[in-house]
Motif scaffolding. Structure first.
Motif, PDB file in Angstrom:
ATOM      1  N   UNK A 176       0.724   6.802  -0.169  1.00 53.70           N
ATOM      2  CA  UNK A 176       0.377   5.817  -0.874  1.00 53.70           C
ATOM      3  C   UNK A 176       1.191   5.493  -2.372  1.00 53.70           C
ATOM      4  N   UNK A 177       2.506   6.273  -2.402  1.00 52.73           N
ATOM      5  CA  UNK A 177       3.102   6.220  -3.341  1.00 52.73           C
ATOM      6  C   UNK A 177       3.720   4.698  -3.678  1.00 52.73           C
ATOM      7  N   UNK A 178       4.510   4.462  -5.137  1.00 52.20           N
ATOM      8  CA  UNK A 178       4.785   3.335  -5.587  1.00 52.20           C
ATOM      9  C   UNK A 178       5.980   2.737  -4.549  1.00 52.20           C
ATOM     10  N   UNK A 179       6.821   3.841  -4.113  1.00 51.99           N
ATOM     11  CA  UNK A 179       8.177   3.497  -3.503  1.00 51.99           C
ATOM     12  C   UNK A 179       7.763   2.851  -2.057  1.00 51.99           C
ATOM     13  N   UNK A 219       2.572  20.162  -2.894  1.00 46.10           N
ATOM     14  CA  UNK A 219       3.753  21.044  -3.084  1.00 46.10           C
ATOM     15  C   UNK A 219       3.821  22.548  -2.541  1.00 46.10           C
ATOM     16  N   UNK A 230      -0.630  11.646  -1.072  1.00 44.50           N
ATOM     17  CA  UNK A 230      -0.042  11.171  -2.161  1.00 44.50           C
ATOM     18  C   UNK A 230       1.408  11.400  -1.955  1.00 44.50           C
ATOM     19  N   UNK A 231       2.161  10.855  -2.945  1.00 42.59           N
ATOM     20  CA  UNK A 231       3.377  10.891  -3.248  1.00 42.59           C
ATOM     21  C   UNK A 231       4.026  12.362  -3.272  1.00 42.59           C
ATOM     22  N   UNK A 232       4.916  12.824  -2.575  1.00 47.56           N
ATOM     23  CA  UNK A 232       5.544  14.282  -2.979  1.00 47.56           C
ATOM     24  C   UNK A 232       7.049  14.110  -3.289  1.00 47.56           C
ATOM     25  N   UNK A 248      -1.164   8.759   5.453  1.00 50.54           N
ATOM     26  CA  UNK A 248      -0.401   7.565   5.141  1.00 50.54           C
ATOM     27  C   UNK A 248      -0.044   7.593   3.550  1.00 50.54           C
ATOM     28  N   UNK A 291       0.414  21.361  -7.933  1.00 49.56           N
ATOM     29  CA  UNK A 291      -0.588  20.446  -7.237  1.00 49.56           C
ATOM     30  C   UNK A 291      -0.483  20.720  -5.827  1.00 49.56           C
ATOM     31  N   UNK A 296      -5.499   9.228   3.304  1.00 48.69           N
ATOM     32  CA  UNK A 296      -4.912   8.918   2.143  1.00 48.69           C
ATOM     33  C   UNK A 296      -4.037   9.964   1.585  1.00 48.69           C
ATOM     34  N   UNK A 331      -2.177  -2.518  -7.259  1.00 46.03           N
ATOM     35  CA  UNK A 331      -1.901  -1.248  -6.705  1.00 46.03           C
ATOM     36  C   UNK A 331      -2.416  -0.270  -7.660  1.00 46.03           C
ATOM     37  N   UNK A 372       4.732   1.718  -1.429  1.00 46.46           N
ATOM     38  CA  UNK A 372       4.157   0.336  -1.787  1.00 46.46           C
ATOM     39  C   UNK A 372       5.161  -0.838  -2.041  1.00 46.46           C
ATOM     40  N   UNK A 373       6.083  -0.499  -2.449  1.00 50.27           N
ATOM     41  CA  UNK A 373       7.272  -1.590  -2.763  1.00 50.27           C
ATOM     42  C   UNK A 373       7.931  -2.021  -1.332  1.00 50.27           C
ATOM     43  N   UNK A 374       8.257  -0.897  -0.414  1.00 51.35           N
ATOM     44  CA  UNK A 374       8.843  -1.317   0.503  1.00 51.35           C
ATOM     45  C   UNK A 374       7.964  -1.518   1.941  1.00 51.35           C
ATOM     46  N   UNK A 406       1.624  -2.841   4.518  1.00 45.96           N
ATOM     47  CA  UNK A 406       1.318  -3.357   5.794  1.00 45.96           C
ATOM     48  C   UNK A 406       1.222  -2.342   6.854  1.00 45.96           C
ATOM     49  N   UNK A 410      10.804   9.935  -1.118  1.00 47.01           N
ATOM     50  CA  UNK A 410      10.898   8.610  -1.525  1.00 47.01           C
ATOM     51  C   UNK A 410      12.043   7.589  -0.582  1.00 47.01           C
TER      52      UNK A 410
END
Lengths: 621, 170
Positions: B81-84, A263, B120-122, B79, A260, B118, A468, B86-88, B92, B125
């Motif tokens: 957009x990963x879940x960790x 990375x 993505x999570x790499x 920015x 991806x 946008x 989400x 999002x949760x933290x 906002x 976290x």
């Protein structure tokens, strides 16, 4: 043409080779360099270290390694002494480098205050051994044995530690026997597909058309999962070795590693690894003097989640939009450019190399009846210690959360666990004790997936979180099936309405209708997309109904169901007024209030004036 | 095709990449690394080199979220957009950047000084919630820190007409 033993001798005696790491003749400082450590400042730490060493004219060697999984303690630096002491320093940011140089490198002390652990078995001058860290204690490091140990850009380190002995052994056996050994190991696709690897290899072995291709799926797109990255950045040769073994077993002559876009360091390290493997005759023609010809190329993706689906991935390698194909035909008949192809995950290939290196008895000595050996997991979200670890399959998940991970943040309780990415589903805290193996998760209507474990505490709203994930799968739909691209748009709209306080009773039927319709999508992206929504209707029904019927969000997260409110006139409201990004905190006739239409509910005001501003229900009962 | 200095440069950049070997992504990455984006004029050159139609090449560029056909902003705020994140409190952070910069996710300021991307999570976290500014991680960010960071970036972008008070809340 070198034999494996010759390569190994060469690797052991090479200048800067493994000997220099294992038995240093002068102090050796190793900086852990991986995407995560660099984000935490390891690049600056390394630069500061180099300049301190130069300025003080210190007689030390500086080396690098990958991440060992202790993301919560990054940046990490290790100091190894000729007398055998090896100390790992955590949170070693640039600003702490002068102290490390002064007290440790120049002074010869250990500086226990900065130390995280001793890398030996015994404590060193009061620094506890790494095995006593809760994050390390439950681990058995097989796949990660070399992560945070070897220099991932130096093939000699891998070979010196018996790397490629699995390939050497496989080459002495007929392909059928190698496939049987992989089948007998119980190894199944570690991406979460859970398909028996040996059977997959056997399909490709049986295909007669040539050339045949192997593909390594390194498109680890599940947000919250970075186990493949940790392995590829820490030990890229392990994956190349597994692929070469696969080449011998299946008759494939070429491999594509689909990586991806996110990375870039893996891309760099894999390309270096491939080049070095070719130089040693471990890729290319007549590998290790056998008749095996196998080479590898890295194809770098460009941002698309659905390319992690194997037929989407194949389309992407074939220079097309990464849209999953209609199957059959399956890849073993018609894969990359229509040729017989086999797609396996990063960890699966590395596991295959271990099976060949150590044999079945060793491999099966850990794990459960159905799932042998170990698996890597990444822990993130509401958890004290974020990182990657490796435990035997079947290890109880709650022990990972509460012991290794240190539990959820103080004062909070665990609410849910989101394993395996946005398609895999979500579990309530009551199932936290599940053993980490695919069957146990499947029984609950959830997939264990590729190794990402995201923990959720009670500060989160289940509807907000679900909206989400719905948005994520909608945004990443390839657009081929109307069920998926249209269905997930509708699903996202419904969830967003709930979060705005515009839920309707009929929504429950609509969501179920969508869930059933999405099953008719072509690929797993569409088929599995309603899993999270269906899970929350099952496990968190009360909380969902509160949103729809009472217009209340118990976690006070959903923007349409809360408002910010000045509860007490206090001096720090001036600061709140200054920080508000939309000028919604206003002073009118000497008193502060919040202009509701302007407020974006970002919480900045409450951070600076926690005793003056509160969050209340927008629709009081 | 008319050969100009520009098309010749594109041709040279990808001259070693042969067709039907899974090289189109590599060709497009190379162009984007060289120019910062993929110039539309390069599409026919790439198509010819890879022996594909221009529609195929354009389709490729438009499918993948990291390819762009316009020059990148001076400063890209990616920015996460990963879940960790999002949760933290990541959402906002997005709304703050949008409000202060006066642009939506995926847009750039009129002067192209700052863009909001946008990301993505790499798997970084431990730093959630975070943004990456021209690739450099900034996190964990509190909401107040995000406001200060966004204002600092906003002061580098100019036309006040585009930004007034920070755009409309969403």
């Amino acid at each position: 043409m070198s034999t494996y033993e010759e390569l190994r001798q060469q690797a052991l005696s090479a200048p800067g080779g493994w000997q220099a790491v294992e038995s240093p003749t002068k102090p050796r400082v190793t900086v852990y360099l991986a995407t995560c450590t660099i984000a935490a400042g390891a690049g600056e730490t390394l630069a500061a270290l180099r300049s301190e060493v130069e300025r003080r004219r210190l007689d030390v060697v500086i080396g690098i390694t990958g991440c060992n999984g202790l993301c919560y303690a990054e940046p990490l630096v290790e100091v190894a002494w000729p007398d055998g002491r090896r100390i790992l320093y955590g949170k070693l940011t640039e600003s702490k480098v002068p102290r490390l140089a002064e007290e440790v490198l120049a002074g010869g002390g250990l500086c226990p205050e900065l130390a995280l652990a001793s890398l030996g078995d015994a404590p060193a001058d009061g620094v506890p051994p790494i095995g006593s860290l809760p994050f390390w204690a439950p681990q058995v490091r097989r796949l990660m044995a070399d992560c945070g140990v070897i220099d991932p850009e130096n093939i000699d380190h891998y070979i010196a530690r018996e790397g490629y002995s699995g390939l050497a052994r496989a080459l002495t056996r007929p392909p059928e026997e190698v496939i049987k050994q992989v089948s007998d190991s119980t190894l199944r696709g570690r991406s979460g597909s859970d398909f028996p690897t040996g059977r997959k290899w056997d399909f490709l072995r049986g295909a007669t058309r040539k050339p045949k291709y192997l593909v390594c799926n390194a498109d680890e797109g599940d947000p919250g999962a970075w186990v493949n990255r940790t392995l590829l950045e820490g030990n890229p040769q392990a994956v190349l070795e597994g692929m070469a073994i696969g080449g011998h077993a299946t008759g494939a002559s070429f491999g594509f590693i689909y990586l991806r876009e996110e990375y870039p360091l893996c891309f760099e390290r894999l390309n270096k690894a491939i080049e070095q493997a070719r130089e040693r005759g471990l890729l290319g023609q007549n590998i290790l003097g056998s008749d095996l010809t196998f080479d590898v190329k890295v194809v770098r993706g460009a941002g698309s989640y659905v390319c992690g689906e194997e037929s989407g991935l194949i389309a992407s390698v074939e220079e097309s939009r990464g849209m999953p194909k209609i199957r059959p035909p399956y890849p073993a008949q018609s894969g990359v450019y229509g040729q017989p192809t086999n797609v396996n995950n990063v960890e699966t290939y590395a596991d295959a190399a271990l099976i060949m290196r150590h044999g079945l008895d060793w491999y099966a000595s850990l794990g459960t009846e159905r799932n042998k050996s170990t698996k890597m997991f990444s822990l993130s979200g509401h958890i004290q210690r974020v990182g990657v670890l490796e435990v035997p399959l079947g290890y109880p998940m709650d022990k990972l959360i509460f012991e290794a991970g240190g539990g959820v943040p103080e004062g909070r309780t665990l609410k849910a666990i989101q394993p395996g990415g946005p398609l895999a589903g979500i579990l309530p805290a009551e199932h936290a004790g599940l053993p980490l193996e695919p069957e146990a998760f499947r029984e609950k209507g959830v997939q264990m997936g590729g190794g990402g474990l995201v923990f959720v505490d009670d500060s989160a709203c289940i509807v907000d979180l679900c909206a989400y994930f719905a948005w994520f799968v909608e945004d990443e739909s390839c657009g081929r099936c109307t069920t998926c691209h249209g269905g997930n748009q509708r699903m996202t709209e419904i969830l967003r309405r709930w979060a705005r306080g515009e839920g309707r009773e009929s929504d429950f039927d609509l969501v179920k209708l969508l869930g059933n319709t999405l099953l008719y999508s072509n690929c797993v992206h569409g088929q599995a997309s309603p899993t999270v929504v269906l899970n929350i209707l099952n496990f968190f029904e009360d909380e969902v109904r509160e949103h729809v019927f009472e217009k209340r969000c118990r976690a006070k997260v959903c923007k349409g169901l809360i408002r910010y409110h000045v509860s007490r006139q206090r001096p720090e409201l001036a600061e709140a007024e200054a920080i508000c990004p939309t000028n919604a905190v206003l002073k009118k006739n000497g008193t502060y209030e919040i202009d509701q239409p302007l407020c974006i509910k970002c919480n900045a005001c409450r951070e600076v004036a926690p005793q003056a501003i509160e969050v209340v229900d927008a629709f009081p009962a | 095709m008319l050969e100009t200095e520009a098309t010749l440069e594109v041709k040279n950049l990808i001259a070693d990449l042969r067709p039907s070997e899974g090289n189109l992504l590599a060709a497009l990455h190379r162009l984007q690394e060289h120019y910062g984006y993929i110039p539309s004029d390069a599409i026919p050159v790439v198509a010819q080199q890879m022996k594909l139609g221009t529609a195929r090449v354009y389709g490729m560029i438009s499918f993948y979220s990291e390819f762009r056909l316009t020059p990148p902003p001076e400063t890209t705020v990616s920015w996460c957009s990963g879940p960790a994140c999002c949760l933290r409190g990541g959402d906002s952070i997005r709304r703050i950047f949008e409000a202060v910069l006066g642009i939506k996710l995926g847009e750039s300021t009129e002067d192209n000084r700052v863009g909001l991307h946008l990301g993505q999570c790499n798997g970084t976290c431990d730093l959630a919630p975070m943004v990456r500014i021209n690739g450099r991680a900034r996190g964990p960010l509190s909401a107040a820190e995000a406001v200060r960071l966004a204002r600092e970036l906003s002061s580098r972008a100019s036309p006040p007409s585009a930004r007034k008070n920070g755009g409309s809340p969403s």
